[in-house]
Every structure is written in structure tokens, then in C-alpha cells.
Design a protein around this motif. Structure first.
Motif, PDB file in Angstrom:
ATOM      1  N   ASP A 251      -8.946 -14.053  14.568  1.00  0.00           N
ATOM      2  CA  ASP A 251      -8.907 -12.779  15.273  1.00  0.00           C
ATOM      3  C   ASP A 251      -7.580 -12.083  14.963  1.00  0.00           C
ATOM      4  N   PRO A 252      -7.590 -10.885  14.376  1.00  0.00           N
ATOM      5  CA  PRO A 252      -6.340 -10.214  14.018  1.00  0.00           C
ATOM      6  C   PRO A 252      -5.379 -10.022  15.190  1.00  0.00           C
ATOM      7  N   ALA A 253      -5.914  -9.706  16.365  1.00  0.00           N
ATOM      8  CA  ALA A 253      -5.046  -9.504  17.534  1.00  0.00           C
ATOM      9  C   ALA A 253      -4.371 -10.816  17.934  1.00  0.00           C
ATOM     10  N   ARG A 254      -5.122 -11.912  17.884  1.00  0.00           N
ATOM     11  CA  ARG A 254      -4.554 -13.219  18.224  1.00  0.00           C
ATOM     12  C   ARG A 254      -3.490 -13.633  17.210  1.00  0.00           C
ATOM     13  N   LEU A 255      -3.740 -13.379  15.933  1.00  0.00           N
ATOM     14  CA  LEU A 255      -2.758 -13.718  14.909  1.00  0.00           C
ATOM     15  C   LEU A 255      -1.479 -12.901  15.082  1.00  0.00           C
ATOM     16  N   HIS A 256      -1.627 -11.633  15.453  1.00  0.00           N
ATOM     17  CA  HIS A 256      -0.453 -10.802  15.689  1.00  0.00           C
ATOM     18  C   HIS A 256       0.367 -11.346  16.851  1.00  0.00           C
TER      19      HIS A 256
ATOM     20  N   ARG B 194       9.475  -4.151  10.692  1.00  0.00           N
ATOM     21  CA  ARG B 194      10.491  -5.118  11.098  1.00  0.00           C
ATOM     22  C   ARG B 194       9.834  -6.320  11.770  1.00  0.00           C
ATOM     23  N   PRO B 195      10.612  -7.386  12.066  1.00  0.00           N
ATOM     24  CA  PRO B 195      10.027  -8.576  12.688  1.00  0.00           C
ATOM     25  C   PRO B 195       9.212  -8.239  13.932  1.00  0.00           C
ATOM     26  N   GLY B 196       7.995  -8.768  13.974  1.00  0.00           N
ATOM     27  CA  GLY B 196       7.073  -8.483  15.065  1.00  0.00           C
ATOM     28  C   GLY B 196       6.083  -7.378  14.740  1.00  0.00           C
ATOM     29  N   ASP B 197       6.382  -6.566  13.711  1.00  0.00           N
ATOM     30  CA  ASP B 197       5.464  -5.507  13.301  1.00  0.00           C
ATOM     31  C   ASP B 197       4.392  -6.079  12.376  1.00  0.00           C
ATOM     32  N   VAL B 198       3.283  -5.361  12.271  1.00  0.00           N
ATOM     33  CA  VAL B 198       2.245  -5.716  11.312  1.00  0.00           C
ATOM     34  C   VAL B 198       1.962  -4.509  10.428  1.00  0.00           C
ATOM     35  N   HIS B 199       1.970  -4.732   9.133  1.00  0.00           N
ATOM     36  CA  HIS B 199       1.642  -3.692   8.163  1.00  0.00           C
ATOM     37  C   HIS B 199       0.184  -3.904   7.769  1.00  0.00           C
ATOM     38  N   TYR B 200      -0.672  -2.992   8.211  1.00  0.00           N
ATOM     39  CA  TYR B 200      -2.113  -3.099   7.952  1.00  0.00           C
ATOM     40  C   TYR B 200      -2.476  -2.287   6.717  1.00  0.00           C
ATOM     41  N   LEU B 201      -3.138  -2.940   5.763  1.00  0.00           N
ATOM     42  CA  LEU B 201      -3.569  -2.279   4.536  1.00  0.00           C
ATOM     43  C   LEU B 201      -5.085  -2.425   4.414  1.00  0.00           C
TER      44      LEU B 201
ATOM     45  N   PHE C  74      -0.125  -7.800   7.301  1.00  0.00           N
ATOM     46  CA  PHE C  74       1.145  -8.379   6.866  1.00  0.00           C
ATOM     47  C   PHE C  74       2.103  -8.390   8.053  1.00  0.00           C
ATOM     48  N   HIS C  75       2.195  -9.547   8.740  1.00  0.00           N
ATOM     49  CA  HIS C  75       3.030  -9.668   9.940  1.00  0.00           C
ATOM     50  C   HIS C  75       4.451 -10.047   9.531  1.00  0.00           C
TER      51      HIS C  75
END
Length: 244
Positions: free
Chosen positions: A58-63, A172-179, A151-152
Motif C-alpha cells: 500500500d503506497p500510503a503505508r509505505l510512505h 527532502r527526508p520524509g517527502d515522496v517523489h511520485y512519478l 521515491f521516498h
């Protein structure tokens, strides 16, 4: 009179007859190839509509897992990596998915002009999880993929830019770059950066991006072989537990 003179020599088929048949044969081959491609295209479209059934992560859980790891040990990548793996195993049982526990099994990776190292935490037909990065910094092309990529950022910064942009994106740390799949960007892992990467989609179709630099530029066959062996082992291990 010699009998040889009376015996008619066998005649080879006229060359014109072969030429007359050639266009028909070519049209037949072209029609057959077109039919095969059409069937493959339709099969791909059908499979694309059901691939979501095979996703486990789950993307939200991984974040959340990535953010918790960063908060628990900011800047301490060994501890962050351990924290992520411990939470993955707690969230996703071995009966559903195989994870690679060997945190020392890092391999170099050259792709899209960028270079770093990665721990292949999970690899299956429709998903992968890597911890990827470099303490030196690197820059390249994201690639254009058949999978969505998350990309977390765990340590350092990642910068990115699309064509025509005059300001860089900063993660930055804690952010996620979604492609999203089909997208492309220039990116830079500025002065050293590590990330927890999750991709979901048709993973085997991403392989050429991961291998072309090694085959055509670095010629690092040893690394390509290790990457292939580890990935194949993890994919097969996941198939054995029913994870596609």
C-alpha cells in the motif's frame, strides 16, 4: 545415335515463377505477424486491467514506514534501513510476500546516466522495493516506465525538473517523489542522497532501463550478473508464495 541426346534434361522452375510467388509469401508473413502483434496487444490490455489484483503493498503505508524511519534516526542510514525492513516484515507476512533479509546484499546500479547502489528488498512481476542511493551525489534521466514510481527520500535531497521548468522541484527526508508511468524527468541526488523506492506495474518491462548502461557503457558484467541472479531469485521466491 546416343541415347543421351534423346533424353530430355530436367528443367529447373523458371525464375519468374519464384518471383511471382515472393510477394504473396511476404504478404502472408506480414499478415501473420500483424495478427500475432494484435493478439499480444489485446492480451496486454486485458492484463493491464487486472494487474491491480496482484499488488500487495500500500503506497500510503509505505510512505508512513519511510517517515517513521526518518523520524526515528535522522541521518543514520543503517538504522533507517533496519527500521524500514522491520516494519515491512511486521506489516506484510511471509505467507503473502517474500522480502530479501540480506541487508549486506547491495549492488551497484547504472541507469539513465545516474549511478548509485541498491538493496533489492523485494522483486516480483508487478512490484519492487529498493533502498537506493549514493553518498557522493549523482544525476540522470528517470527513464520512461510502465510502472508508477514512489521515491521516498530518507537522507539528503533529490532535485527534479521537467522540460520547460525554470524552478527545480526539491524533495527532502520524509517527502515522496511520485512519478506516474509514462512520465519523464531529469533528477539529481544532490551531494549524496538515499531513498526507499517502490514501483508498481509491469516490472520486467523496466529491465532494459536498468541494464543498458551496464551493457553499452560501463561493461560491468559482474554487477549485471549479480543483479540478475538476485532479482530472479526474489521473483521466483515470490511466485512460490503466490505473489505475481
Amino acid at each position: 545415335m546416343s541415347r543421351t541426346a534423346d533424353t530430355a534434361a530436367p528443367h529447373a522452375p523458371p525464375k519468374d515463377a519464384d518471383k511471382a510467388r515472393t510477394p504473396s509469401a511476404r504478404y502472408a508473413y506480414l499478415a501473420a505477424a500483424s495478427l500475432v502483434l494484435a493478439l499480444l496487444w489485446q492480451a496486454a490490455k486485458v492484463l493491464d486491467t487486472i494487474k491491480d489484483n496482484w499488488y500487495v503493498f500500500d503506497p500510503a503505508r509505505l510512505h508512513q514506514i519511510a517517515q517513521d524511519a526518518v523520524a526515528a534516526a535522522p541521518g543514520d542510514m543503517p538504522t533507517i534501513a533496519d527500521h524500514i525492513f522491520a516494519n515491512l516484515t511486521a506489516s506484510y507476512p511471509a505467507s503473502r510476500v517474500r522480502l530479501n533479509p540480506d541487508k549486506h546484499e547491495w549492488v551497484l546500479n547504472n541507469a539513465g546516466g545516474a549511478m548509485g547502489a541498491m538493496w533489492i528488498v523485494h522483486a516480483s512481476v508487478t512490484e519492487y522495493l529498493f533502498i537506493f542511493g549514493t553518498p557522493l551525489g549523482t544525476e540522470g534521466h528517470t527513464g520512461v516506465h510502465t510502472a508508477d514510481d514512489y521515491f521516498h527520500i530518507l537522507d539528503g535531497e533529490q532535485w527534479a525538473s521537467e522540460a520547460g521548468a525554470f524552478e527545480k522541484e526539491v524533495y527532502r527526508p520524509g517527502d515522496v517523489h511520485y512519478l506516474p508511468r509514462g512520465s519523464r524527468k531529469q533528477y539529481k541526488m544532490h551531494e549524496g542522497c538515499f531513498a526507499f523506492e517502490y514501483a508498481r506495474g509491469w516490472i520486467p518491462l523496466m529491465a532494459p532501463f536498468g541494464f543498458m548502461d551496464g551493457l553499452l557503457s560501463t561493461l560491468d558484467i559482474h554487477t549485471l550478473w549479480r543483479t540478475t541472479v538476485i532479482t530472479a531469485r526474489e521473483v521466483l521466491g515470490n511466485l512460490l508464495v503466490g505473489k505475481i
